[in-house]
Design a protein around this motif. Structure first.
Motif, PDB file in Angstrom:
ATOM      1  N   ALA A   1      -1.291  19.957  -9.273  1.00 54.01           N
ATOM      2  CA  ALA A   1      -1.077  21.196  -8.526  1.00 54.01           C
ATOM      3  C   ALA A   1       0.164  21.951  -8.976  1.00 54.01           C
ATOM      4  CB  ALA A   1      -0.978  20.885  -7.031  1.00 54.01           C
ATOM      5  N   HIS A   2       0.896  21.414  -9.957  1.00 54.77           N
ATOM      6  CA  HIS A   2       2.136  22.059 -10.390  1.00 54.77           C
ATOM      7  C   HIS A   2       1.825  23.335 -11.166  1.00 54.77           C
ATOM      8  CE1 HIS A   2       6.084  22.627 -12.225  1.00 54.77           C
ATOM      9  NE2 HIS A   2       6.560  21.787 -11.327  1.00 54.77           N
ATOM     10  N   PRO A   3       2.511  24.449 -10.875  1.00 57.85           N
ATOM     11  CA  PRO A   3       2.201  25.721 -11.535  1.00 57.85           C
ATOM     12  C   PRO A   3       2.487  25.744 -13.032  1.00 57.85           C
ATOM     13  CG  PRO A   3       4.186  25.897 -10.178  1.00 57.85           C
ATOM     14  CD  PRO A   3       3.562  24.586  -9.847  1.00 57.85           C
TER      15      PRO A   3
ATOM     16  N   GLU B   1       0.814  -1.214   0.000  1.00 57.06           N
ATOM     17  CA  GLU B   1       0.000   0.000   0.000  1.00 57.06           C
ATOM     18  C   GLU B   1       0.850   1.267   0.000  1.00 57.06           C
ATOM     19  OE1 GLU B   1      -2.985   0.094   2.996  1.00 57.06           O
ATOM     20  OE2 GLU B   1      -3.986  -1.742   2.288  1.00 57.06           O
ATOM     21  N   ASP B   2       2.071   1.209   0.548  1.00 62.07           N
ATOM     22  CA  ASP B   2       2.945   2.376   0.513  1.00 62.07           C
ATOM     23  C   ASP B   2       3.316   2.745  -0.916  1.00 62.07           C
ATOM     24  OD1 ASP B   2       2.872   2.647   3.206  1.00 62.07           O
ATOM     25  OD2 ASP B   2       4.821   1.726   3.601  1.00 62.07           O
ATOM     26  N   VAL B   3       3.508   1.742  -1.773  1.00 64.24           N
ATOM     27  CA  VAL B   3       3.817   2.003  -3.181  1.00 64.24           C
ATOM     28  C   VAL B   3       2.591   2.586  -3.882  1.00 64.24           C
ATOM     29  CG1 VAL B   3       4.508   0.952  -5.368  1.00 64.24           C
ATOM     30  CG2 VAL B   3       5.586   0.211  -3.236  1.00 64.24           C
ATOM     31  N   VAL B   4       1.411   2.084  -3.536  1.00 66.55           N
ATOM     32  CA  VAL B   4       0.172   2.639  -4.089  1.00 66.55           C
ATOM     33  C   VAL B   4       0.046   4.115  -3.713  1.00 66.55           C
ATOM     34  CG1 VAL B   4      -2.342   2.508  -4.060  1.00 66.55           C
ATOM     35  CG2 VAL B   4      -0.989   0.402  -4.075  1.00 66.55           C
ATOM     36  N   ASP B   5       0.296   4.428  -2.446  1.00 67.59           N
ATOM     37  CA  ASP B   5       0.208   5.822  -1.985  1.00 67.59           C
ATOM     38  C   ASP B   5       1.222   6.706  -2.705  1.00 67.59           C
ATOM     39  OD1 ASP B   5      -1.779   5.081  -0.249  1.00 67.59           O
ATOM     40  OD2 ASP B   5      -0.453   4.863   1.484  1.00 67.59           O
ATOM     41  N   TYR B   6       2.388   6.167  -2.998  1.00 69.17           N
ATOM     42  CA  TYR B   6       3.417   6.928  -3.716  1.00 69.17           C
ATOM     43  C   TYR B   6       2.955   7.252  -5.136  1.00 69.17           C
ATOM     44  CZ  TYR B   6       8.080   8.165  -5.473  1.00 69.17           C
ATOM     45  OH  TYR B   6       9.154   8.811  -6.033  1.00 69.17           O
ATOM     46  N   CYS B   7       2.339   6.286  -5.812  1.00 67.85           N
ATOM     47  CA  CYS B   7       1.804   6.532  -7.158  1.00 67.85           C
ATOM     48  C   CYS B   7       0.729   7.623  -7.125  1.00 67.85           C
ATOM     49  CB  CYS B   7       1.223   5.244  -7.737  1.00 67.85           C
ATOM     50  SG  CYS B   7       2.431   3.953  -8.099  1.00 67.85           S
ATOM     51  N   VAL B   8      -0.148   7.547  -6.130  1.00 65.79           N
ATOM     52  CA  VAL B   8      -1.214   8.546  -6.007  1.00 65.79           C
ATOM     53  C   VAL B   8      -0.615   9.920  -5.727  1.00 65.79           C
ATOM     54  CG1 VAL B   8      -3.189   9.261  -4.611  1.00 65.79           C
ATOM     55  CG2 VAL B   8      -2.924   6.859  -5.280  1.00 65.79           C
ATOM     56  N   ALA B   9       0.401   9.986  -4.863  1.00 67.78           N
ATOM     57  CA  ALA B   9       1.015  11.273  -4.526  1.00 67.78           C
ATOM     58  C   ALA B   9       1.692  11.907  -5.733  1.00 67.78           C
ATOM     59  CB  ALA B   9       2.022  11.071  -3.388  1.00 67.78           C
ATOM     60  N   LEU B  10       2.388  11.101  -6.530  1.00 69.53           N
ATOM     61  CA  LEU B  10       3.042  11.635  -7.724  1.00 69.53           C
ATOM     62  C   LEU B  10       2.019  12.186  -8.712  1.00 69.53           C
ATOM     63  CD1 LEU B  10       5.869   9.051  -8.539  1.00 69.53           C
ATOM     64  CD2 LEU B  10       6.154  11.478  -8.010  1.00 69.53           C
ATOM     65  N   THR B  11       0.965  11.434  -8.935  1.00 68.42           N
ATOM     66  CA  THR B  11      -0.054  11.871  -9.884  1.00 68.42           C
ATOM     67  C   THR B  11      -0.778  13.118  -9.381  1.00 68.42           C
ATOM     68  OG1 THR B  11      -0.373   9.542 -10.463  1.00 68.42           O
ATOM     69  CG2 THR B  11      -1.991  11.092 -11.281  1.00 68.42           C
TER      70      THR B  11
ATOM     71  N   SER C   1      11.020  15.905  -5.664  1.00 64.22           N
ATOM     72  CA  SER C   1      10.402  16.659  -4.578  1.00 64.22           C
ATOM     73  C   SER C   1       9.348  15.876  -3.799  1.00 64.22           C
ATOM     74  CB  SER C   1       9.763  17.948  -5.128  1.00 64.22           C
ATOM     75  OG  SER C   1       8.752  17.638  -6.080  1.00 64.22           O
ATOM     76  N   VAL C   2       8.674  14.935  -4.439  1.00 64.18           N
ATOM     77  CA  VAL C   2       7.646  14.149  -3.740  1.00 64.18           C
ATOM     78  C   VAL C   2       8.326  13.035  -2.958  1.00 64.18           C
ATOM     79  CG1 VAL C   2       5.631  12.658  -4.010  1.00 64.18           C
ATOM     80  CG2 VAL C   2       5.895  14.669  -5.470  1.00 64.18           C
ATOM     81  N   PRO C   3       8.163  12.999  -1.653  1.00 66.75           N
ATOM     82  CA  PRO C   3       8.851  11.963  -0.866  1.00 66.75           C
ATOM     83  C   PRO C   3       8.294  10.579  -1.143  1.00 66.75           C
ATOM     84  CG  PRO C   3       7.344  13.220   0.520  1.00 66.75           C
ATOM     85  CD  PRO C   3       7.371  13.909  -0.807  1.00 66.75           C
ATOM     86  N   GLY C   4       9.190   9.619  -1.235  1.00 64.12           N
ATOM     87  CA  GLY C   4       8.778   8.237  -1.429  1.00 64.12           C
ATOM     88  C   GLY C   4       8.467   7.579  -0.101  1.00 64.12           C
ATOM     89  N   PRO C   5       7.971   6.359  -0.138  1.00 67.74           N
ATOM     90  CA  PRO C   5       7.648   5.654   1.117  1.00 67.74           C
ATOM     91  C   PRO C   5       8.896   5.397   1.942  1.00 67.74           C
ATOM     92  CG  PRO C   5       7.327   4.231  -0.800  1.00 67.74           C
ATOM     93  CD  PRO C   5       7.653   5.578  -1.327  1.00 67.74           C
TER      94      PRO C   5
ATOM     95  N   SER D   1      -4.601  12.066 -15.006  1.00 66.04           N
ATOM     96  CA  SER D   1      -5.872  11.560 -14.496  1.00 66.04           C
ATOM     97  C   SER D   1      -5.636  10.304 -13.661  1.00 66.04           C
ATOM     98  CB  SER D   1      -6.796  11.220 -15.671  1.00 66.04           C
ATOM     99  OG  SER D   1      -6.270  10.103 -16.388  1.00 66.04           O
ATOM    100  N   PRO D   2      -6.689   9.792 -13.010  1.00 63.95           N
ATOM    101  CA  PRO D   2      -6.539   8.510 -12.295  1.00 63.95           C
ATOM    102  C   PRO D   2      -6.066   7.373 -13.193  1.00 63.95           C
ATOM    103  CG  PRO D   2      -8.528   9.622 -11.568  1.00 63.95           C
ATOM    104  CD  PRO D   2      -7.985  10.432 -12.705  1.00 63.95           C
ATOM    105  N   ARG D   3      -6.349   7.459 -14.495  1.00 61.33           N
ATOM    106  CA  ARG D   3      -5.795   6.436 -15.387  1.00 61.33           C
ATOM    107  C   ARG D   3      -4.275   6.497 -15.382  1.00 61.33           C
ATOM    108  NH1 ARG D   3      -8.198   7.340 -20.445  1.00 61.33           N
ATOM    109  NH2 ARG D   3      -9.729   5.682 -20.215  1.00 61.33           N
ATOM    110  N   GLY D   4      -3.728   7.694 -15.210  1.00 61.57           N
ATOM    111  CA  GLY D   4      -2.281   7.840 -15.139  1.00 61.57           C
ATOM    112  C   GLY D   4      -1.703   7.154 -13.918  1.00 61.57           C
ATOM    113  N   SER D   5      -2.331   7.340 -12.758  1.00 59.71           N
ATOM    114  CA  SER D   5      -1.821   6.689 -11.546  1.00 59.71           C
ATOM    115  C   SER D   5      -1.985   5.173 -11.634  1.00 59.71           C
ATOM    116  CB  SER D   5      -2.540   7.238 -10.309  1.00 59.71           C
ATOM    117  OG  SER D   5      -3.946   7.064 -10.418  1.00 59.71           O
TER     118      SER D   5
END
Length: 327
Positions: free
Chosen positions: A244-246, A229-239, A316-320, A253-257
Motif C-alpha cells: 500500500a506504500h505510495p 502469533e503476535d510476531v506472525v501478525d507483525y510480519c504480515v502487517a509489515l509485508t 511506522s508499523v506498530p509492533g506487538p 509477496s506472501p513468500r516475503g512474509s
C-alpha cells in the motif's frame, strides 16, 4: 538423502553457529554481521544474494561458508555465453554403451556459488529457478533431485551495467536475503593487508567445523522453534504495508512474509533463544524485503531506495504490544 535428521537443541545450534562464524573470521575480515545473516538464511533453508562492488571478498565469504559447514562446493563464473546446460548438466552420448548418459552440472552440490550472476543471460539465470524453489532440476524430461542440503549463494555487481542482465523479480524473489557487505573500515582493511603478508600466499585456509548431516540437524533445530502469533501478525502487517506504500509499484509477496518469519526465527536461534522477538523481525526486515519491492517511476526518479522504504515502514508499523513468554 530424504530422512529427516533429529533436531539439535537451540544451545547446540547456537554453539555450532558461533564456531562456524569464528572459523570463517580467520579468513574473512569485517563481515561478521553479513555472514551471520547469510548463515541464518542457510539454517532457515534459503538462498543468499551478495550485491556489492567488486573486491570486497564476497566469493571468499561464500567459499569459506561452504568449507566451514562441510558442504560440497561448486563455483560457476557467469558469462554472457553461458548456457542452461552449463548449470544443470546435460545428456552426453556414450559410444561404448551407445546410450545417452546424464552428466550432472555444477548445481548438483551442497552450496552452489553463481559468481556475478547478472553477467549471464536471462535464459541461463532462469535455469536456477526450479533448483532454488524445489531443490530439483528437470533435464530431457527427467526430474532429478538435488543433494540435501542445497543452497545457492550468488554475487552481483550493482555499479556496472555494461554487458549485464538485471535479475528479474521472479528470480530475486527466490533469494531469502540480499546482503551488502560495504567497504571495511581503515583498521579492518589494515588487518586484511597484514593477514595477507603473514600467510605468504593468496589462498586463505578455512577448516571444516561441522558436516552436512550436522547442518541438516541444525536446520531441523531451527524448524522446531515455535513462534508467537503476535510476531506472525507483525510480519504480515509489515509485508502488507509494502503493498500500500505510495512509492512502491509492487510490494512483497506472501513468500516475503514467510521468509521474514523464517529469518527472524533463525537469528533468534543463533542468539541462543528458542523464542522470537519483534526485534528479530526488525533486524532482518531490510535484507529480506528490500529486494522484493519495485519502485514507481516517480520514486525511482527521486532516488528513493527500497531499503529506505522498509526502514520507514519499520518506524511506522506498530509492533506487538506483548509477546508470549519464553518457553
Amino acid at each position: 538423502m530424504t530422512d529427516t535428521p533429529a533436531a539439535l537443541p537451540v544451545p547446540a545450534v547456537a554453539a555450532h553457529a558461533d564456531a562456524v562464524l569464528d572459523e570463517i573470521g580467520t579468513a574473512v575480515v569485517g563481515m561478521r554481521d553479513a555472514l551471520e545473516l547469510a548463515l541464518a538464511a542457510v539454517l532457515a533453508g534459503g538462498h543468499v544474494l551478495f550485491e556489492d562492488v567488486p573486491g570486497l571478498g564476497k566469493t571468499l565469504a561464500a567459499r569459506s561458508l561452504a568449507t566451514a559447514l562441510g558442504l560440497d562446493f561448486a563455483r560457476l563464473q557467469c558469462t554472457p555465453d553461458l548456457l542452461p546446460s552449463d548449470v544443470t548438466g546435460s545428456s552426453v552420448f556414450d559410444p561404448a554403451t551407445r546410450e545417452f548418459v546424464f552428466r550432472p552440472g555444477p548445481v548438483f552440490t551442497g552450496l552452489f556459488l553463481a559468481d556475478e550472476i547478472n553477467r549471464t543471460a536471462p535464459k541461463t539465470q532462469s535455469a536456477l529457478l526450479e533448483a532454488m524453489a524445489e531443490r530439483q532440476v528437470s533435464v530431457d524430461g527427467v526430474t532429478r533431485p538435488l543433494p540435501a542440503p542445497f543452497h545457492v549463494v550468488a554475487t552481483s555487481n550493482p555499479v556496472e551495467y555494461e554487458g549485464t542482465y538485471p535479475l528479474p523479480e521472479a528470480q530475486l524473489d527466490r533469494f531469502m536475503v540480499r546482503l551488502a557487505v560495504g567497504y571495511p573500515g581503515a583498521a579492518q582493511e589494515r588487518d586484511v593487508l597484514l593477514r595477507r603478508v603473514a600467510r605468504r600466499q593468496e589462498a586463505a585456509e578455512v577448516g571444516r567445523v561441522v558436516d552436512a548431516d550436522t547442518v541438516r540437524a541444525m536446520q531441523a533445530g531451527v524448524e522446531a522453534v515455535a513462534v508467537d502469533e503476535d510476531v506472525v501478525d507483525y510480519c504480515v502487517a509489515l509485508t502488507a504495508a509494502t503493498r500500500a506504500h505510495p512509492a512502491l509499484e509492487v510490494g512483497a509477496s506472501p513468500r516475503g512474509s514467510q521468509n521474514l518469519l523464517l529469518m527472524a526465527r533463525a537469528v533468534a536461534v543463533l542468539d541462543g533463544r528458542d523464542y522470537t522477538l519483534p526485534e528479530d523481525v526488525k533486524r532482518v526486515a531490510v535484507p529480506v524485503l528490500a529486494h522484493r519491492l519495485t519502485l514507481t517511476p516517480t520514486a525511482w526518479a527521486a532516488a528513493t531506495r527500497p531499503e529506505d522504504v522498509v526502514r520507514e515502514l519499520l518506524a511506522s508499523v506498530p509492533g506487538p504490544a506483548t509477546v508470549g513468554a519464553a518457553r
